[in-house]
Design a protein around this motif. Structure first.
Motif, PDB file in Angstrom:
ATOM      1  N   HIS A 105       0.852  -1.186   0.000  1.00  0.00           N
ATOM      2  CA  HIS A 105       0.000   0.000   0.000  1.00  0.00           C
ATOM      3  C   HIS A 105       0.888   1.235   0.000  1.00  0.00           C
ATOM      4  CE1 HIS A 105      -3.706   2.261   0.732  1.00  0.00           C
ATOM      5  NE2 HIS A 105      -3.010   2.998   1.581  1.00  0.00           N
ATOM      6  N   MET A 106       0.598   2.160  -0.901  1.00  0.00           N
ATOM      7  CA  MET A 106       1.335   3.424  -0.958  1.00  0.00           C
ATOM      8  C   MET A 106       0.500   4.497  -0.261  1.00  0.00           C
ATOM      9  SD  MET A 106       4.178   2.893  -2.663  1.00  0.00           S
ATOM     10  CE  MET A 106       4.724   4.404  -3.456  1.00  0.00           C
ATOM     11  N   GLN A 107       1.128   5.263   0.602  1.00  0.00           N
ATOM     12  CA  GLN A 107       0.411   6.316   1.310  1.00  0.00           C
ATOM     13  C   GLN A 107       1.248   7.593   1.315  1.00  0.00           C
ATOM     14  OE1 GLN A 107      -2.897   6.049   2.911  1.00  0.00           O
ATOM     15  NE2 GLN A 107      -2.451   8.168   2.353  1.00  0.00           N
ATOM     16  N   ALA A 108       0.709   8.651   0.766  1.00  0.00           N
ATOM     17  CA  ALA A 108       1.429   9.920   0.712  1.00  0.00           C
ATOM     18  C   ALA A 108       1.221  10.707   2.000  1.00  0.00           C
ATOM     19  CB  ALA A 108       0.965  10.741  -0.490  1.00  0.00           C
ATOM     20  N   SER A 109       2.234  11.455   2.377  1.00  0.00           N
ATOM     21  CA  SER A 109       2.131  12.299   3.567  1.00  0.00           C
ATOM     22  C   SER A 109       2.966  13.554   3.388  1.00  0.00           C
ATOM     23  CB  SER A 109       2.589  11.543   4.817  1.00  0.00           C
ATOM     24  OG  SER A 109       3.961  11.211   4.725  1.00  0.00           O
ATOM     25  N   LEU A 177       5.513  16.569  -0.249  1.00  0.00           N
ATOM     26  CA  LEU A 177       4.430  15.588  -0.327  1.00  0.00           C
ATOM     27  C   LEU A 177       4.944  14.368  -1.066  1.00  0.00           C
ATOM     28  CD1 LEU A 177       1.561  14.646   0.076  1.00  0.00           C
ATOM     29  CD2 LEU A 177       0.878  15.971  -1.933  1.00  0.00           C
ATOM     30  N   ALA A 178       5.054  13.241  -0.363  1.00  0.00           N
ATOM     31  CA  ALA A 178       5.640  12.033  -0.957  1.00  0.00           C
ATOM     32  C   ALA A 178       5.294  10.827  -0.094  1.00  0.00           C
ATOM     33  CB  ALA A 178       7.155  12.183  -1.071  1.00  0.00           C
ATOM     34  N   ASN A 179       5.646   9.658  -0.586  1.00  0.00           N
ATOM     35  CA  ASN A 179       5.568   8.436   0.197  1.00  0.00           C
ATOM     36  C   ASN A 179       6.875   8.301   0.974  1.00  0.00           C
ATOM     37  OD1 ASN A 179       6.407   5.335   0.260  1.00  0.00           O
ATOM     38  ND2 ASN A 179       4.195   5.479   0.477  1.00  0.00           N
ATOM     39  N   PHE A 180       6.790   8.241   2.292  1.00  0.00           N
ATOM     40  CA  PHE A 180       8.015   8.290   3.088  1.00  0.00           C
ATOM     41  C   PHE A 180       8.834   7.009   2.976  1.00  0.00           C
ATOM     42  CE2 PHE A 180      10.024   9.227   7.463  1.00  0.00           C
ATOM     43  CZ  PHE A 180      11.005  10.018   6.874  1.00  0.00           C
ATOM     44  N   GLU A 181       8.170   5.870   2.763  1.00  0.00           N
ATOM     45  CA  GLU A 181       8.909   4.606   2.656  1.00  0.00           C
ATOM     46  C   GLU A 181       9.866   4.638   1.469  1.00  0.00           C
ATOM     47  OE1 GLU A 181       6.089   1.211   4.676  1.00  0.00           O
ATOM     48  OE2 GLU A 181       5.719   1.731   2.590  1.00  0.00           O
ATOM     49  N   THR A 182       9.362   5.035   0.293  1.00  0.00           N
ATOM     50  CA  THR A 182      10.248   5.140  -0.868  1.00  0.00           C
ATOM     51  C   THR A 182      11.067   6.416  -0.792  1.00  0.00           C
ATOM     52  OG1 THR A 182       8.480   6.179  -2.150  1.00  0.00           O
ATOM     53  CG2 THR A 182       8.707   3.805  -2.339  1.00  0.00           C
ATOM     54  N   GLY A 183      10.516   7.437  -0.143  1.00  0.00           N
ATOM     55  CA  GLY A 183      11.222   8.706  -0.030  1.00  0.00           C
ATOM     56  C   GLY A 183      12.543   8.586   0.704  1.00  0.00           C
ATOM     57  N   LYS A 184      12.622   7.671   1.661  1.00  0.00           N
ATOM     58  CA  LYS A 184      13.873   7.499   2.407  1.00  0.00           C
ATOM     59  C   LYS A 184      15.032   7.143   1.471  1.00  0.00           C
ATOM     60  CE  LYS A 184      11.553   5.996   6.654  1.00  0.00           C
ATOM     61  NZ  LYS A 184      11.276   4.855   7.560  1.00  0.00           N
ATOM     62  N   TYR A 185      14.740   6.304   0.484  1.00  0.00           N
ATOM     63  CA  TYR A 185      15.773   5.920  -0.478  1.00  0.00           C
ATOM     64  C   TYR A 185      16.122   7.098  -1.380  1.00  0.00           C
ATOM     65  CZ  TYR A 185      15.030   1.062   0.909  1.00  0.00           C
ATOM     66  OH  TYR A 185      14.945  -0.113   1.628  1.00  0.00           O
ATOM     67  N   GLU A 186      15.118   7.859  -1.800  1.00  0.00           N
ATOM     68  CA  GLU A 186      15.361   9.032  -2.649  1.00  0.00           C
ATOM     69  C   GLU A 186      16.176  10.076  -1.906  1.00  0.00           C
ATOM     70  OE1 GLU A 186      11.103   8.672  -5.084  1.00  0.00           O
ATOM     71  OE2 GLU A 186      11.396  10.199  -3.550  1.00  0.00           O
ATOM     72  N   ILE A 187      15.886  10.252  -0.621  1.00  0.00           N
ATOM     73  CA  ILE A 187      16.628  11.215   0.195  1.00  0.00           C
ATOM     74  C   ILE A 187      18.106  10.826   0.267  1.00  0.00           C
ATOM     75  CG2 ILE A 187      16.937  12.068   2.554  1.00  0.00           C
ATOM     76  CD1 ILE A 187      13.852  11.868   2.850  1.00  0.00           C
ATOM     77  N   SER A 188      18.362   9.547   0.497  1.00  0.00           N
ATOM     78  CA  SER A 188      19.750   9.070   0.552  1.00  0.00           C
ATOM     79  C   SER A 188      20.457   9.277  -0.784  1.00  0.00           C
ATOM     80  CB  SER A 188      19.782   7.593   0.937  1.00  0.00           C
ATOM     81  OG  SER A 188      19.326   7.403   2.254  1.00  0.00           O
ATOM     82  N   ASP A 189      19.756   8.956  -1.886  1.00  0.00           N
ATOM     83  CA  ASP A 189      20.334   9.135  -3.218  1.00  0.00           C
ATOM     84  C   ASP A 189      20.642  10.602  -3.495  1.00  0.00           C
ATOM     85  OD1 ASP A 189      20.268   6.458  -3.738  1.00  0.00           O
ATOM     86  OD2 ASP A 189      18.448   6.507  -4.951  1.00  0.00           O
ATOM     87  N   ALA A 190      19.864  11.501  -2.893  1.00  0.00           N
ATOM     88  CA  ALA A 190      20.074  12.935  -3.100  1.00  0.00           C
ATOM     89  C   ALA A 190      21.191  13.483  -2.214  1.00  0.00           C
ATOM     90  CB  ALA A 190      18.784  13.698  -2.832  1.00  0.00           C
ATOM     91  N   THR A 198      10.747  13.490   8.953  1.00  0.00           N
ATOM     92  CA  THR A 198       9.668  12.732   9.575  1.00  0.00           C
ATOM     93  C   THR A 198       8.350  13.004   8.856  1.00  0.00           C
ATOM     94  OG1 THR A 198       8.547  12.245  11.682  1.00  0.00           O
ATOM     95  CG2 THR A 198       9.092  14.543  11.251  1.00  0.00           C
ATOM     96  N   SER A 199       7.455  12.053   8.904  1.00  0.00           N
ATOM     97  CA  SER A 199       6.122  12.221   8.327  1.00  0.00           C
ATOM     98  C   SER A 199       5.254  12.990   9.314  1.00  0.00           C
ATOM     99  CB  SER A 199       5.506  10.851   8.020  1.00  0.00           C
ATOM    100  OG  SER A 199       4.174  10.982   7.568  1.00  0.00           O
ATOM    101  N   GLU A 200       4.746  14.144   8.887  1.00  0.00           N
ATOM    102  CA  GLU A 200       3.958  14.999   9.769  1.00  0.00           C
ATOM    103  C   GLU A 200       2.463  14.733   9.666  1.00  0.00           C
ATOM    104  OE1 GLU A 200       2.654  18.161  12.279  1.00  0.00           O
ATOM    105  OE2 GLU A 200       4.575  17.121  12.093  1.00  0.00           O
ATOM    106  N   TYR A 201       1.955  14.575   8.431  1.00  0.00           N
ATOM    107  CA  TYR A 201       0.511  14.449   8.249  1.00  0.00           C
ATOM    108  C   TYR A 201       0.206  13.536   7.070  1.00  0.00           C
ATOM    109  CZ  TYR A 201      -4.339  15.748   7.208  1.00  0.00           C
ATOM    110  OH  TYR A 201      -5.684  15.717   6.954  1.00  0.00           O
ATOM    111  N   VAL A 202      -0.488  12.434   7.339  1.00  0.00           N
ATOM    112  CA  VAL A 202      -0.851  11.479   6.296  1.00  0.00           C
ATOM    113  C   VAL A 202      -2.101  11.965   5.572  1.00  0.00           C
ATOM    114  CG1 VAL A 202      -1.646   9.126   5.845  1.00  0.00           C
ATOM    115  CG2 VAL A 202       0.170   9.523   7.510  1.00  0.00           C
ATOM    116  N   ILE A 203      -2.048  11.945   4.226  1.00  0.00           N
ATOM    117  CA  ILE A 203      -3.196  12.355   3.418  1.00  0.00           C
ATOM    118  C   ILE A 203      -3.907  11.094   2.942  1.00  0.00           C
ATOM    119  CG2 ILE A 203      -3.945  13.632   1.366  1.00  0.00           C
ATOM    120  CD1 ILE A 203      -1.481  15.379   1.683  1.00  0.00           C
ATOM    121  N   GLU A 204      -4.992  10.748   3.612  1.00  0.00           N
ATOM    122  CA  GLU A 204      -5.694   9.494   3.339  1.00  0.00           C
ATOM    123  C   GLU A 204      -6.186   9.412   1.893  1.00  0.00           C
ATOM    124  OE1 GLU A 204      -5.769   7.007   5.276  1.00  0.00           O
ATOM    125  OE2 GLU A 204      -5.050   7.920   7.136  1.00  0.00           O
TER     126      GLU A 204
END
Length: 255
Positions: A105-109, A177-190, A198-204
């Motif tokens: 499941h992908m969830q943006a926050s 605004l991104a998915n934090f699970e995949t975003g962690k890898y993108e952040i490292s690559d950057a 940290t994820s502040e607010y999940v957008i259901e």
């Protein structure tokens, strides 16, 4: 280099037309943690492990290929025996594919820097007083605009993830605004430390299931075999182990 990559992709696509009817191609895109090439030139990620785990459970041969996602989706619509790993199920795609099994499941926050303690929100309306970043052309960007965010006011749109995270870490924006699970890898690559965010607010409204899916031209016996193989991996715990290996949590609705 780019010429050789496109020749390789053309060879893959050309081979689809002549592939044995007893073979299935799993298709993926380069998106950590689902699939990427490490510094040693080796493919790794969730989809690599999933394809390898499925192979011995299928009554036909299989292989994993990567290509640009728009091309992979179109090829799967046009040709049999192509199987997309990790395809987002959306209303406009509902009748175009055979949805074999949900895999995650992908969830943006709204993601902020931990040190930015004044950036707290409990709703999208709260977020309008801050600057929010997204990727131009993504559904998340369109969603923000539909919700009243305005570019060059409280919305910053960029061309690629690396630029988004640079804006966040340079404090040019308050939230990404991104998915934090995949975003962690993108952040490292950057070149930044994902532990500083940290994820502040999940957008259901921006949550969606990822599925293994194939086009309507794939034979039903292959669809049934794929469903059975995936059910085995989920029942014996291998599916959950693969997700956890790459920092993802399996969901109860994945079936």
């Amino acid at each position: 280099m780019f010429r050789s990559i496109w020749i390789f992709l053309l060879l893959i696509v050309s081979s689809f037309a002549f592939a044995s009817s007893n073979h299935v191609y799993f298709l993926t895109e380069v998106t950590p943690p689902y699939y990427w090439i490490n510094k040693d030139g080796k493919a790794q990620g969730v989809n690599v492990d999933l394809a390898n785990a499925l192979e011995p459970l299928l009554p036909f041969s299989s292989s994993l290929e990567h290509m640009p996602w728009a091309r992979a989706v179109q090829e799967t619509l046009d040709n049999p025996n192509l199987v997309l790993l990790s395809l987002l199920k959306t209303p406009n795609r509902e009748d175009e594919f055979e949805w074999i099994s949900s895999v995650n499941h992908m969830q943006a926050s709204l993601i902020r820097l931990k040190q930015k303690e004044t950036a707290h929100v409990n709703s999208l309306d709260d977020a309008k007083q801050f600057r929010v970043g997204s990727i131009r052309g993504y559904g998340s960007a369109s969603f923000l605009q539909q919700e009243g965010f305005e570019e060059n006011k409280n919305l910053a749109l960029v061309a690629e993830p690396a630029l988004l995270w640079k804006l966040l870490y340079m404090e040019r924006i308050d939230f990404a605004l991104a998915n934090f699970e995949t975003g962690k890898y993108e952040i490292s690559d950057a070149g930044f430390n994902p532990n500083d965010a940290t994820s502040e607010y999940v957008i259901e409204a921006l949550g969606a299931d990822l599925f293994v899916a194939t086009g309507l031209k794939t034979e039903q016996d292959k669809v049934s075999s794929l469903k059975h193989a995936l059910s085995i991996l989920k029942a014996n715990g291998e599916y959950a182990r693969i997700l956890k290996k790459w920092g993802l949590e399996p969901i109860e609705s994945a079936h």
